[in-house]
Motif scaffolding. Structure first.
Motif, PDB file in Angstrom:
ATOM      1  N   SER A 142       8.490  -0.991  -4.145  1.00 10.08           N
ATOM      2  CA  SER A 142       9.865  -1.286  -4.549  1.00 10.08           C
ATOM      3  C   SER A 142       9.887  -1.786  -5.990  1.00 10.08           C
ATOM      4  O   SER A 142       9.117  -2.679  -6.354  1.00 10.08           O
ATOM      5  CB  SER A 142      10.444  -2.355  -3.618  1.00 10.08           C
ATOM      6  OG  SER A 142      11.599  -2.933  -4.167  1.00 10.08           O
TER       7      SER A 142
ATOM      8  N   ASP B 147       0.805  -1.224   0.000  1.00  9.50           N
ATOM      9  CA  ASP B 147       0.000   0.000   0.000  1.00  9.50           C
ATOM     10  C   ASP B 147       0.837   1.273   0.000  1.00  9.50           C
ATOM     11  O   ASP B 147       0.304   2.365  -0.181  1.00  9.50           O
ATOM     12  CB  ASP B 147      -0.933   0.019   1.215  1.00  9.50           C
ATOM     13  CG  ASP B 147      -1.982  -1.083   1.136  1.00  9.50           C
ATOM     14  OD1 ASP B 147      -2.356  -1.477   0.008  1.00  9.50           O
ATOM     15  OD2 ASP B 147      -2.419  -1.552   2.199  1.00  9.50           O
ATOM     16  N   SER B 148       2.144   1.148   0.230  1.00 15.15           N
ATOM     17  CA  SER B 148       3.046   2.297   0.191  1.00 15.15           C
ATOM     18  C   SER B 148       4.475   1.790   0.029  1.00 15.15           C
ATOM     19  O   SER B 148       4.737   0.597   0.178  1.00 15.15           O
ATOM     20  CB  SER B 148       2.930   3.132   1.473  1.00 15.15           C
ATOM     21  OG  SER B 148       3.328   2.366   2.592  1.00 15.15           O
ATOM     22  N   ASN B 149       5.378   2.723  -0.273  1.00 15.31           N
ATOM     23  CA  ASN B 149       6.794   2.383  -0.453  1.00 15.31           C
ATOM     24  C   ASN B 149       6.995   1.230  -1.438  1.00 15.31           C
ATOM     25  O   ASN B 149       7.613   0.220  -1.112  1.00 15.31           O
ATOM     26  CB  ASN B 149       7.464   2.058   0.889  1.00 15.31           C
ATOM     27  CG  ASN B 149       7.418   3.219   1.847  1.00 15.31           C
ATOM     28  OD1 ASN B 149       7.682   4.355   1.463  1.00 15.31           O
ATOM     29  ND2 ASN B 149       7.063   2.953   3.080  1.00 15.31           N
TER      30      ASN B 149
ATOM     31  N   LYS C  83      11.211   5.011  -8.212  1.00 16.80           N
ATOM     32  CA  LYS C  83      12.574   4.765  -7.748  1.00 16.80           C
ATOM     33  C   LYS C  83      13.083   3.387  -8.171  1.00 16.80           C
ATOM     34  O   LYS C  83      12.316   2.449  -8.281  1.00 16.80           O
ATOM     35  CB  LYS C  83      12.644   4.862  -6.220  1.00 16.80           C
ATOM     36  CG  LYS C  83      12.266   6.214  -5.683  1.00 16.80           C
ATOM     37  CD  LYS C  83      12.187   6.161  -4.165  1.00 16.80           C
ATOM     38  CE  LYS C  83      11.473   7.366  -3.618  1.00 16.80           C
ATOM     39  NZ  LYS C  83      11.071   7.167  -2.234  1.00 16.80           N
TER      40      LYS C  83
ATOM     41  N   GLN D 134       3.913   7.550  -8.675  1.00 16.18           N
ATOM     42  CA  GLN D 134       3.602   8.686  -7.795  1.00 16.18           C
ATOM     43  C   GLN D 134       4.713   8.904  -6.764  1.00 16.18           C
ATOM     44  O   GLN D 134       5.053  10.033  -6.425  1.00 16.18           O
ATOM     45  CB  GLN D 134       2.260   8.457  -7.080  1.00 16.18           C
ATOM     46  CG  GLN D 134       1.870   9.557  -6.131  1.00 16.18           C
ATOM     47  CD  GLN D 134       1.548  10.866  -6.853  1.00 16.18           C
ATOM     48  OE1 GLN D 134       0.919  10.865  -7.900  1.00 16.18           O
ATOM     49  NE2 GLN D 134       2.005  11.970  -6.302  1.00 16.18           N
ATOM     50  N   GLU D 135       5.294   7.809  -6.285  1.00 15.85           N
ATOM     51  CA  GLU D 135       6.362   7.896  -5.282  1.00 15.85           C
ATOM     52  C   GLU D 135       7.732   8.209  -5.896  1.00 15.85           C
ATOM     53  O   GLU D 135       8.730   8.230  -5.194  1.00 15.85           O
ATOM     54  CB  GLU D 135       6.447   6.587  -4.492  1.00 15.85           C
ATOM     55  CG  GLU D 135       5.225   6.336  -3.630  1.00 15.85           C
ATOM     56  CD  GLU D 135       5.240   4.983  -2.922  1.00 15.85           C
ATOM     57  OE1 GLU D 135       4.527   4.854  -1.918  1.00 15.85           O
ATOM     58  OE2 GLU D 135       5.948   4.052  -3.378  1.00 15.85           O
ATOM     59  N   GLY D 136       7.770   8.435  -7.200  1.00 17.07           N
ATOM     60  CA  GLY D 136       9.008   8.851  -7.838  1.00 17.07           C
ATOM     61  C   GLY D 136       9.648   7.809  -8.735  1.00 17.07           C
ATOM     62  O   GLY D 136      10.729   8.040  -9.267  1.00 17.07           O
TER      63      GLY D 136
ATOM     64  N   ASN E  24      14.536   0.963  -6.559  1.00  8.11           N
ATOM     65  CA  ASN E  24      14.822   0.427  -5.228  1.00  8.11           C
ATOM     66  C   ASN E  24      14.433  -1.030  -5.097  1.00  8.11           C
ATOM     67  O   ASN E  24      13.757  -1.571  -5.863  1.00  8.11           O
ATOM     68  CB  ASN E  24      14.082   1.247  -4.158  1.00  8.11           C
ATOM     69  CG  ASN E  24      12.602   1.355  -4.435  1.00  8.11           C
ATOM     70  OD1 ASN E  24      12.082   0.887  -5.433  1.00  8.11           O
ATOM     71  ND2 ASN E  24      11.892   2.015  -3.537  1.00  8.11           N
TER      72      ASN E  24
ATOM     73  N   PHE F 107       6.611  10.813 -10.450  1.00  9.09           N
ATOM     74  CA  PHE F 107       5.702  11.667  -9.693  1.00  9.09           C
ATOM     75  C   PHE F 107       4.444  12.060 -10.474  1.00  9.09           C
ATOM     76  O   PHE F 107       3.608  12.783  -9.960  1.00  9.09           O
ATOM     77  CB  PHE F 107       6.402  12.939  -9.183  1.00  9.09           C
ATOM     78  CG  PHE F 107       7.634  12.655  -8.370  1.00  9.09           C
ATOM     79  CD1 PHE F 107       7.529  12.177  -7.070  1.00  9.09           C
ATOM     80  CD2 PHE F 107       8.892  12.844  -8.911  1.00  9.09           C
ATOM     81  CE1 PHE F 107       8.665  11.907  -6.319  1.00  9.09           C
ATOM     82  CE2 PHE F 107      10.036  12.581  -8.167  1.00  9.09           C
ATOM     83  CZ  PHE F 107       9.924  12.111  -6.869  1.00  9.09           C
TER      84      PHE F 107
ATOM     85  N   LEU G 127       1.108   3.965  -7.954  1.00 12.95           N
ATOM     86  CA  LEU G 127       1.721   4.419  -6.707  1.00 12.95           C
ATOM     87  C   LEU G 127       3.238   4.481  -6.834  1.00 12.95           C
ATOM     88  O   LEU G 127       3.870   5.424  -6.357  1.00 12.95           O
ATOM     89  CB  LEU G 127       1.313   3.505  -5.551  1.00 12.95           C
ATOM     90  CG  LEU G 127       1.843   3.876  -4.180  1.00 12.95           C
ATOM     91  CD1 LEU G 127       1.402   5.286  -3.768  1.00 12.95           C
ATOM     92  CD2 LEU G 127       1.391   2.845  -3.151  1.00 12.95           C
ATOM     93  N   TRP G 128       3.835   3.482  -7.479  1.00 14.71           N
ATOM     94  CA  TRP G 128       5.288   3.486  -7.701  1.00 14.71           C
ATOM     95  C   TRP G 128       5.706   4.742  -8.464  1.00 14.71           C
ATOM     96  O   TRP G 128       6.662   5.419  -8.099  1.00 14.71           O
ATOM     97  CB  TRP G 128       5.702   2.226  -8.450  1.00 14.71           C
ATOM     98  CG  TRP G 128       7.135   2.178  -8.856  1.00 14.71           C
ATOM     99  CD1 TRP G 128       8.237   2.087  -8.051  1.00 14.71           C
ATOM    100  CD2 TRP G 128       7.631   2.220 -10.197  1.00 14.71           C
ATOM    101  NE1 TRP G 128       9.376   2.068  -8.798  1.00 14.71           N
ATOM    102  CE2 TRP G 128       9.041   2.139 -10.132  1.00 14.71           C
ATOM    103  CE3 TRP G 128       7.031   2.300 -11.455  1.00 14.71           C
ATOM    104  CZ2 TRP G 128       9.847   2.155 -11.256  1.00 14.71           C
ATOM    105  CZ3 TRP G 128       7.834   2.294 -12.579  1.00 14.71           C
ATOM    106  CH2 TRP G 128       9.230   2.234 -12.479  1.00 14.71           C
TER     107      TRP G 128
END
Length: 142
Positions: A54, A50-52, A140, A136-138, A142, A98, A133-134
Motif C-alpha cells: 500500500s 510480502d504482497s499487496n 498504485k 511491480q504491483e502497478g 492505495n 509494473f 514490489l509496489w
C-alpha cells in the motif's frame, strides 16, 4: 420521594456517579491498553508486507521519514518525493508501474544508481524489496 426529581442525597450521588463512572472507565481502559502509540517515527521502522503493498501504509511513510524532508526530497526541491503525484510524475522514469528494473527509484534504493546520500542507514532490505514490489504491483495510489 417525589416523582421526576431525585431527593437531595440521591441527586448529589447521581451527579457524582455520572462524573466518576466515565472517569473510572477511562482510567481502566488506559490501564489495559498498550502504552505504545504504534506511531512510526523512523524510516527504519517502516515494514513492507510480502504482497499487496500500500502506498499510504508503506511507501508514503518511508518517503516522508527517509527521503522527503527539508533539504532532500521535499516539495520545494528539484526532485520531490513527498506525494504520490510527485513520485509518479516529478521526474521521467522515477517510477514506471509494473517495471521495477526500469524505475529510477528502485535502482537508486538498490544501489544500482548513485545517490548523494548514503542510504545504508535509512533503507533496509525490506524497503528495497517492498518498493520494488509496489512498483511491480502497478505502483498504485492505495
Amino acid at each position: 420521594m417525589r416523582k421526576g426529581k431525585p431527593s437531595g442525597y440521591f441527586s448529589s450521588t447521581l451527579r457524582f456517579a455520572r462524573f466518576v463512572v466515565p472517569c473510572l472507565l477511562l482510567v481502566a481502559s488506559l490501564m489495559w491498553t498498550d502504552c505504545s502509540t504504534n506511531t512510526i517515527t523512523r524510516a527504519q521502522d517502516v515494514v513492507f508486507p510480502d504482497s499487496n503493498v500500500s502506498y499510504s501504509a508503506s511507501v508514503q511513510p518511508l518517503m516522508a521519514l527517509g527521503c522527503a524532508f527539508s533539504g532532500c526530497h521535499s516539495f520545494n526541491t528539484s526532485l520531490p518525493l513527498d506525494s504520490y503525484v510527485s513520485i509518479l510524475s516529478g521526474s521521467p522514469g522515477m517510477v514506471i508501474p509494473f517495471k521495477p528494473d526500469q524505475s529510477k527509484l528502485v535502482q537508486v534504493i538498490q544501489g544500482k544508481l548513485s545517490h548523494t546520500y548514503d542510504l545504508g542507514s535509512t533503507i533496509t532490505d525490506n524497503h528495497r524489496k517492498g518498493i520494488a514490489l509496489w512498483v511491480q504491483e502497478g505502483a498504485k495510489n492505495n
